[in-house]
Write an enzyme that holds these catalytic residues in place. Structure first.
Site, short mmCIF file in Angstrom:
data_model
loop_
_atom_site.label_atom_id
_atom_site.label_comp_id
_atom_site.label_asym_id
_atom_site.label_seq_id
_atom_site.Cartn_x
_atom_site.Cartn_y
_atom_site.Cartn_z
N HIS A 519 2.90 -5.39 -1.75
CA HIS A 519 4.13 -5.85 -2.38
C HIS A 519 5.11 -6.31 -1.30
O HIS A 519 6.30 -5.99 -1.37
CB HIS A 519 4.77 -4.73 -3.21
CG HIS A 519 3.95 -4.32 -4.39
ND1 HIS A 519 4.13 -3.12 -5.04
CD2 HIS A 519 2.95 -4.95 -5.06
CE1 HIS A 519 3.27 -3.02 -6.06
NE2 HIS A 519 2.54 -4.12 -6.07
N ASN A 564 6.69 -2.34 -8.88
CA ASN A 564 5.81 -3.50 -8.73
C ASN A 564 6.64 -4.77 -9.03
O ASN A 564 7.33 -4.83 -10.04
CB ASN A 564 4.64 -3.41 -9.70
CG ASN A 564 4.21 -1.97 -9.92
OD1 ASN A 564 4.95 -1.21 -10.53
ND2 ASN A 564 3.08 -1.60 -9.44
C1 LIG Z 1 -5.08 -4.13 -5.98
C2 LIG Z 1 -3.83 -4.84 -6.39
C3 LIG Z 1 -3.00 -4.22 -7.32
C4 LIG Z 1 -1.79 -4.83 -7.68
N1 LIG Z 1 -1.06 -4.25 -8.66
C5 LIG Z 1 0.10 -4.82 -9.05
C6 LIG Z 1 0.83 -4.30 -10.14
O1 LIG Z 1 0.39 -3.37 -10.83
N2 LIG Z 1 2.01 -4.88 -10.46
C7 LIG Z 1 2.51 -5.93 -9.76
O2 LIG Z 1 3.62 -6.39 -10.07
N3 LIG Z 1 1.82 -6.46 -8.73
C8 LIG Z 1 0.62 -5.95 -8.38
N4 LIG Z 1 -0.12 -6.53 -7.38
C9 LIG Z 1 0.46 -7.68 -6.67
C10 LIG Z 1 0.42 -8.91 -7.55
O3 LIG Z 1 -0.90 -9.26 -7.80
C11 LIG Z 1 1.20 -10.01 -6.86
O4 LIG Z 1 2.56 -9.60 -6.82
C12 LIG Z 1 1.14 -11.34 -7.58
O5 LIG Z 1 -0.17 -11.78 -7.75
C13 LIG Z 1 1.94 -12.38 -6.78
O6 LIG Z 1 1.86 -13.62 -7.42
P1 LIG Z 1 1.99 -14.99 -6.60
O7 LIG Z 1 1.64 -16.08 -7.55
O8 LIG Z 1 3.33 -15.03 -5.97
O9 LIG Z 1 0.97 -14.89 -5.40
P2 LIG Z 1 -0.64 -14.71 -5.38
O10 LIG Z 1 -1.12 -13.99 -6.58
O11 LIG Z 1 -0.94 -14.15 -4.05
O12 LIG Z 1 -1.19 -16.21 -5.47
C14 LIG Z 1 -0.94 -17.12 -4.43
C15 LIG Z 1 -2.03 -18.17 -4.43
O13 LIG Z 1 -1.71 -19.16 -3.44
C16 LIG Z 1 -2.91 -19.56 -2.81
N5 LIG Z 1 -2.62 -20.13 -1.48
C17 LIG Z 1 -2.35 -19.46 -0.34
N6 LIG Z 1 -2.16 -20.33 0.66
C18 LIG Z 1 -2.31 -21.57 0.15
C19 LIG Z 1 -2.23 -22.88 0.70
N7 LIG Z 1 -1.94 -23.08 1.99
N8 LIG Z 1 -2.46 -23.93 -0.11
C20 LIG Z 1 -2.77 -23.74 -1.44
N9 LIG Z 1 -2.86 -22.51 -2.00
C21 LIG Z 1 -2.61 -21.45 -1.22
C22 LIG Z 1 -3.73 -18.28 -2.73
O14 LIG Z 1 -5.10 -18.59 -2.58
C23 LIG Z 1 -3.40 -17.61 -4.06
O15 LIG Z 1 -4.34 -17.95 -5.07
C24 LIG Z 1 -1.37 -6.03 -7.05
C25 LIG Z 1 -2.25 -6.68 -6.16
C26 LIG Z 1 -3.47 -6.11 -5.87
C27 LIG Z 1 -4.42 -6.86 -5.00
#
Ligand SMILES: Cc1cc2nc3c(=O)[nH]c(=O)nc-3n(C[C@H](O)[C@H](O)[C@H](O)COP(=O)(O)OP(=O)(O)OC[C@H]3O[C@@H](n4cnc5c(N)ncnc54)[C@H](O)[C@@H]3O)c2cc1C
Length: 629
Positions: A519, A564
């Site tokens: 996080h 979270n």
């Molecule tokens: C085991 C685990 C448990 C979790 N439990 C919780 C929970 O219970 N509650 C909670 O709120 N959060 C939880 N999280 C965290 C949560 O998954 C993230 O907060 C959330 O997915 C963030 O969303 P996001 O879209 O910002 O980023 P991400 O989900 O990280 O997605 C970002 C995307 O951007 C892509 N990317 C990266 N670099 C580039 C680039 N240069 N060009 C193009 N694409 C790129 C990546 O491949 C990825 O697919 C958990 C995570 C894990 C792994």
């Protein structure tokens, strides 16, 4: 590194020709839940959106939660390996080339002081201030393809950012609206485990032990497939995209057809190119690399690098890669001079984390089958049925398919940490054959660390990560105050654990490697005009001094938080999408300038789809149940 400028030699990506759109309305880097939120709201408002994702689509339906597969629904511990496989550690210190137990005749470096630097090891990373377990997930749907789905609200006054610092009422009103819409979008509920015996045992034991701490069900983004079913459907970015991949002609409540949407997988957003001589700064193109073209057709005459042109650019690539793309663009975040985004990667926040597992106390387990007539009907029937069918062989009165406990003691001013008292899979903590999983409860407690300038993520100019982007290095030390709070949290966790049972051998109370909560926050933090010297973007998530650059994800959250963060990041993205919509509608890209920073409430109409079941865009989480193909 100077900012990248628009270069007329770079070819346009073929998607422009294929779609017939010479300039998209919006470019989004990253297909996780936050990129998906931006895309859904903007496409439904009629704007055309192009999204690139560095990873592949590795689920049958794009961005689906992998835990829904029957294999993991039947044995949650098997999912631990899936999570481990999905996580790539961000920064690993170099290690010694000397392996004392190696056959002495095998290769050794001439200089034994030299270090191994391959496999993502970072020569700049010190051991003592690393976030050693911080990791990223590359693939359609990002980390939401394996997340736990815990979606609590942030605690007002501590965790929740102040969008309107001058008016508590206005701030409350804004957050109420955003949180309600975000919960509907991701499908959060506190009732999917109401008919779990173990859940009620843990809930009651803790409510009796801590009557004043608001012990309740953990809010989870999921729904039970049918009443009495042992299975739930876990939600992910798939639920946010919903029908965007399958229904391109859908109309919104105003009868407007949704805008064009295309997701390009295996396509790295490398950097943004500035239009020359623009003040405020204006992005002219996103430079992307087609990783498949690069891998499968390595023809030197074919360059895999392309420009994608759009009016507005959003980076929602996770808390590490969002600033990484901006650093690669030469905007800041490296070891040299400040750059045009001087606070990029400074003031990062992290969650010190404690963990243990317990085996439920004898009396709590024995009580399950006692006084059955006084128990709720569903409970009595389930236990009677289980004992009749399996009583001769099973020593436990708990049905095999009894859903797991999902309980939380929310953070408060006196106990400023988030808690999860449940049974779930992470990258650690599988129970295995040691003990019956039905009597095991996991305790995960998450503390807070306020952002301070010296805690930062730095992007190295000289070394790249496995995907050719600047290697991140962490410089993070908990502040004294946060360290003391973490100790109090550990004491609290052991107190709570003792109310429930005895420690499972090998899962005694322990602090986890920093970063393990996954996080990370504050890497592209939001601020008000008066906070220019410590923020990257304003409260519309628009990067200061840019007219068309926005950031999304947990990195935007400037406050310390234990809970979270994804639900709150969805809120910030929904606010930001409205500002983008307004600019596109008015054909006027208004820049984020600190002296003219006007932050307005999000109009209810923008989120009306979330409050009206008859709206064509009201989220339908049931449609995500997949049948045979
Ligand atoms: C085991 C685990 C448990 C979790 N439990 C919780 C929970 O219970 N509650 C909670 O709120 N959060 C939880 N999280 C965290 C949560 O998954 C993230 O907060 C959330 O997915 C963030 O969303 P996001 O879209 O910002 O980023 P991400 O989900 O990280 O997605 C970002 C995307 O951007 C892509 N990317 C990266 N670099 C580039 C680039 N240069 N060009 C193009 N694409 C790129 C990546 O491949 C990825 O697919 C958990 C995570 C894990 C792994």
């Amino acid at each position: 590194m100077p900012p990248a400028l628009l270069n007329t030699d770079t070819k346009l990506h073929p998607v422009h020709q294929e779609s017939g759109i010479p300039e998209f309305d919006v470019f989004i880097a990253g297909s996780g839940p936050i990129g998906a939120t931006f895309a859904r709201l903007l496409v439904n408002a009629g704007h055309n959106v192009i999204m690139t994702e560095i990873g592949d689509q590795d689920t049958r339906v794009p961005a689906a939660h992998k835990k829904n597969e029957i294999e993991y629904q039947k044995d949650i511990d098997r999912f631990v390996k899936v999570i481990q496989g999905a996580l790539s550690t961000v920064s690993i210190p170099t290690s010694s080339t000397v392996v004392p137990t190696l056959d002495p005749s095998a290769w050794v470096a001439n200089d034994p002081k030299q270090m191994i630097i391959t496999n993502g090891r970072n020569t700049f990373q010190a051991e003592h201030n690393n976030l050693g377990a911080e990791a990223v997930t590359r693939g359609v749907g990002g980390m939401s393809t394996h997340w736990t789905c815990a979606t609590p609200e942030f605690l007002k006054g501590i965790e929740r950012p102040k969008i309107f610092p001058d008016s508590e009422a206005k701030d409350d009103e804004e957050w109420k609206l955003l949180y309600q819409a975000a919960r509907t979008l991701i499908g959060t509920s506190e009732h999917e485990f109401d008919h779990s015996i173990r859940h009620n045992v843990v809930l009651k034991a803790l409510q009796e032990a801590y009557p004043d701490r608001g012990v309740k069900a953990l809010p989870l983004a999921c729904h039970r497939i049918a009443e009495g079913s042992p299975y739930v459907q876990w939600h992910s970015a798939e639920n946010v995209f919903e029908d965007m991949f399958t229904d391109p002609n859908k109309k919104n409540a105003d009868g407007m057809k949704r805008g064009f949407f295309r997701l390009l997988t295996n396509t790295r957003c490398t950097r943004f190119a500035l239009e020359a001589n623009t003040h405020p700064y204006k992005i002219g193109a996103a430079e992307v690399k087609d990783l498949l073209l690069d891998r499968l057709f390595p023809d030197p005459s074919l360059t895999p690098n392309f420009y994608i042109r759009a009016k507005v650019y959003i980076t929602a690539a996770g808390a590490v890669a969002t600033p990484q793309i901006l650093a690669k663009s030469g905007f800041g975040g490296n070891r040299g001079s400040d750059g045009i985004i001087p606070n990029l990667g400074t003031h990062i926040t992290e969650q010190p984390m404690t963990f243990c597992q317990i085996v439920l106390r004898q009396n709590l387990v024995d009580d399950i089958a006692k006084n059955l007539p006084q128990k709720p009907d569903w409970w009595r029937k389930a236990v009677e049925h289980h004992i009749a069918a399996h009583g001769k062989t099973d020593p436990l009165p708990i049905p095999f398919h009894d859903p797991e406990p999902q309980v939380t003691i929310p953070a408060s001013k006196d106990f400023p940490w988030h808690t999860q008292i449940h049974r779930d899979a992470f990258s650690y903590g599988e129970v295995g054959p040691r003990v019956d999983s039905r009597v095991v409860v996991d305790l995960r407690f998450f503390a807070m660390q306020p952002g301070v300038r010296k805690n930062r993520i730095v992007f190295e100019d000289d070394i790249s990560d496995a995907y050719g982007m600047p290697q991140p290095t962490f410089e993070y030390t908990p502040s004294r105050e946060a360290a003391l709070a973490a100790t109090r949290m550990m004491n609290d966790m052991t107190d709570v654990a003792n109310k429930l049972g005895g420690y499972l051998p090998d899962s005694n109370p322990q602090f986890m490697t920093p970063g393990l909560a996954l996080h990370l926050g504050g890497t592209v933090r939001a601020g008000h005009g008066s906070e220019l010297d410590e923020s990257v973007a304003n409260y519309n998530s628009q990067v200061w001094h840019f007219s068309n650059l926005y950031v999304g994800g947990n990195g935007v959250i400037p406050t310390p938080f234990g809970a979270n963060p994804t639900l709150t990041s969805i809120c910030m993205a929904m606010r930001s999408a409205y500002k983008i919509h307004q600019d596109l509608k008015a054909k006027n890209l208004t820049p984020a300038l600190p002296d003219k920073d006007v932050i307005t409430p999000t109009p209810k109409e923008w989120l009306a789809w979330a409050f009206n079941k008859d709206d064509p865009n009201f989220p339908n989480h049931n449609r995500t149940l997949h049948r045979h193909v």
